[in-house]
Design a protein around this motif. Structure first.
Motif, mmCIF file in Angstrom:
data_model
loop_
_atom_site.group_PDB
_atom_site.id
_atom_site.type_symbol
_atom_site.label_atom_id
_atom_site.label_comp_id
_atom_site.label_asym_id
_atom_site.label_seq_id
_atom_site.Cartn_x
_atom_site.Cartn_y
_atom_site.Cartn_z
ATOM 1 N N VAL A 85 -4.169 8.629 -10.419
ATOM 2 C CA VAL A 85 -4.178 9.025 -9.007
ATOM 3 C C VAL A 85 -4.284 7.780 -8.131
ATOM 4 O O VAL A 85 -3.611 7.659 -7.102
ATOM 5 N N CYS A 86 -5.109 6.837 -8.556
ATOM 6 C CA CYS A 86 -5.284 5.583 -7.811
ATOM 7 C C CYS A 86 -3.955 4.839 -7.705
ATOM 8 O O CYS A 86 -3.582 4.364 -6.626
ATOM 9 N N THR A 87 -3.233 4.750 -8.814
ATOM 10 C CA THR A 87 -1.933 4.079 -8.811
ATOM 11 C C THR A 87 -0.965 4.762 -7.859
ATOM 12 O O THR A 87 -0.244 4.096 -7.101
ATOM 13 N N ALA A 88 -0.958 6.094 -7.870
ATOM 14 C CA ALA A 88 -0.042 6.842 -7.005
ATOM 15 C C ALA A 88 -0.359 6.625 -5.529
ATOM 16 O O ALA A 88 0.541 6.397 -4.709
ATOM 17 N N ILE A 89 -1.648 6.668 -5.184
ATOM 18 C CA ILE A 89 -2.036 6.454 -3.779
ATOM 19 C C ILE A 89 -1.722 5.025 -3.362
ATOM 20 O O ILE A 89 -1.189 4.781 -2.271
ATOM 21 N N ARG A 90 -2.049 4.064 -4.234
ATOM 22 C CA ARG A 90 -1.786 2.652 -3.910
ATOM 23 C C ARG A 90 -0.300 2.435 -3.680
ATOM 24 O O ARG A 90 0.109 1.758 -2.729
ATOM 25 N N ASP A 91 0.534 2.993 -4.554
ATOM 26 C CA ASP A 91 1.987 2.839 -4.403
ATOM 27 C C ASP A 91 2.457 3.417 -3.068
ATOM 28 O O ASP A 91 3.332 2.838 -2.406
ATOM 29 N N ASP A 92 1.887 4.546 -2.674
ATOM 30 C CA ASP A 92 2.282 5.161 -1.402
ATOM 31 C C ASP A 92 1.799 4.348 -0.206
ATOM 32 O O ASP A 92 2.460 4.313 0.843
ATOM 33 N N ILE A 93 0.659 3.674 -0.349
ATOM 34 C CA ILE A 93 0.182 2.792 0.727
ATOM 35 C C ILE A 93 1.093 1.572 0.838
ATOM 36 O O ILE A 93 1.537 1.200 1.926
ATOM 37 N N VAL A 94 1.383 0.942 -0.311
ATOM 38 C CA VAL A 94 2.209 -0.267 -0.316
ATOM 39 C C VAL A 94 3.601 0.016 0.224
ATOM 40 O O VAL A 94 4.172 -0.785 0.983
ATOM 41 N N SER A 95 4.179 1.166 -0.135
ATOM 42 C CA SER A 95 5.540 1.491 0.288
ATOM 43 C C SER A 95 5.611 2.011 1.723
ATOM 44 O O SER A 95 6.699 2.182 2.271
ATOM 45 N N GLY A 96 4.430 2.277 2.332
ATOM 46 C CA GLY A 96 4.410 2.713 3.721
ATOM 47 C C GLY A 96 4.426 4.216 3.917
ATOM 48 O O GLY A 96 4.525 4.683 5.064
ATOM 49 N N VAL A 97 4.330 4.986 2.844
ATOM 50 C CA VAL A 97 4.238 6.440 2.995
ATOM 51 C C VAL A 97 3.003 6.785 3.828
ATOM 52 O O VAL A 97 3.058 7.638 4.717
ATOM 53 N N PHE A 98 1.889 6.100 3.517
ATOM 54 C CA PHE A 98 0.687 6.215 4.350
ATOM 55 C C PHE A 98 0.601 4.950 5.198
ATOM 56 O O PHE A 98 0.416 3.851 4.669
ATOM 57 N N GLU A 99 0.746 5.089 6.498
ATOM 58 C CA GLU A 99 0.758 3.927 7.373
ATOM 59 C C GLU A 99 -0.646 3.374 7.576
ATOM 60 O O GLU A 99 -1.648 4.048 7.322
ATOM 61 N N ARG A 100 -0.706 2.152 8.039
ATOM 62 C CA ARG A 100 -1.999 1.510 8.308
ATOM 63 C C ARG A 100 -2.783 2.316 9.334
ATOM 64 O O ARG A 100 -2.246 2.732 10.342
ATOM 65 N N GLY A 101 -4.049 2.530 9.038
ATOM 66 C CA GLY A 101 -4.902 3.289 9.925
ATOM 67 C C GLY A 101 -4.822 4.788 9.724
ATOM 68 O O GLY A 101 -5.604 5.531 10.339
ATOM 69 N N ALA A 102 -3.903 5.243 8.865
ATOM 70 C CA ALA A 102 -3.752 6.686 8.642
ATOM 71 C C ALA A 102 -4.981 7.244 7.937
ATOM 72 O O ALA A 102 -5.551 6.614 7.044
#
Length: 227
Positions: free
Chosen positions: A8-25
């Motif tokens: 789950v950590c890897t999946a969330i991190r990948d989505d943060i790095v790729s911009g799926v979750f934007e900064r401050g979201a």
């Protein structure tokens, strides 16, 4: 079947790095559990790990949010890489296995071939695999983990452009592998430091409001590198 928290950590991190979750979201356990099809328990553990890595912050009354690195923090990432990647290469020269050398030489061969044919779309992933394998060859799990985390953060913070002369960049990779194969730790360290320094102008902050990338002032000893 219980999904491991590290997946789950890897999946969330990948989505943060790729911009799926934007900064401050904002990141809620319920939202993430639903997105990844897991319970809230592994999500909670994953968020704690990502907070320790600097990808997530927890604010009072607001909960977990994607972190918003400053320009100084972004510049520090490149400075840390400039210190740790040469150390990893020096350790690799002392501790690498034949299996590591085989993979590194294979990646250099592929990189040089595709750079010569102008196949730039493949070079980014090949470069990532090269540096990941070089870190693993250091024989230090702690150093490998730090370098992996740095690569994730740099990919999150910067757009990294391809070099104008990719053939020369892969020739530098080849020279690093030659030094590692010979067990020449100091040459491997110096070549890797020079390679990292030459890549600095290719890094552009994803948030242009933070200003230009600060070029490190660390001196690199290039004595004998042309031999």
């Amino acid at each position: 079947m219980r999904i491991p928290a590290h997946s789950v950590c890897t999946a969330i991190r990948d989505d943060i790095v790729s911009g799926v979750f934007e900064r401050g979201a904002r990141l809620t356990e319920e939202q993430l559990a639903r997105r990844y099809g897991v319970s809230r328990v592994p999500v909670r553990e994953a968020l704690r790990t990502l907070e320790s890595e600097g990808f997530v912050v927890t604010r009072r009354h607001a909960g977990a949010q994607v972190a918003e690195p400053t320009a100084q923090e972004a510049a520090d990432l490149l400075d840390m890489r400039a210190l740790l990647e040469p150390l990893g290469a020096a350790r690799a020269a002392q501790r690498r296995t034949e299996a590591h050398l085989k993979v590194l030489r294979g990646l250099v061969r592929l990189g040089q071939e595709r750079a010569g044919r102008g196949r730039g779309e493949d070079l980014r992933s090949l470069g990532g695999w090269f540096h990941e394998t070089l870190a693993q060859a250091s024989g230090s799990p702690a150093l490998t983990a730090l370098l992996t985390q740095l690569r994730h953060k740099i990919a999150w913070t910067y757009v990294v452009e391809q070099p104008d002369r990719p053939v020369e960049a892969w020739a530098e990779h080849g020279a690093i592998v030659d030094a590692v194969a010979r067990g020449d730790a100091e040459r491997a360290r110096a070549l890797t430091a020079l390679h990292a320094e030459r890549s600095l102008p290719l890094h552009r902050l994803k948030n242009p409001g933070h200003g230009p990338v600060r070029v490190s002032q660390h001196a690199v000893n290039t004595t004998g590198l042309r031999n």
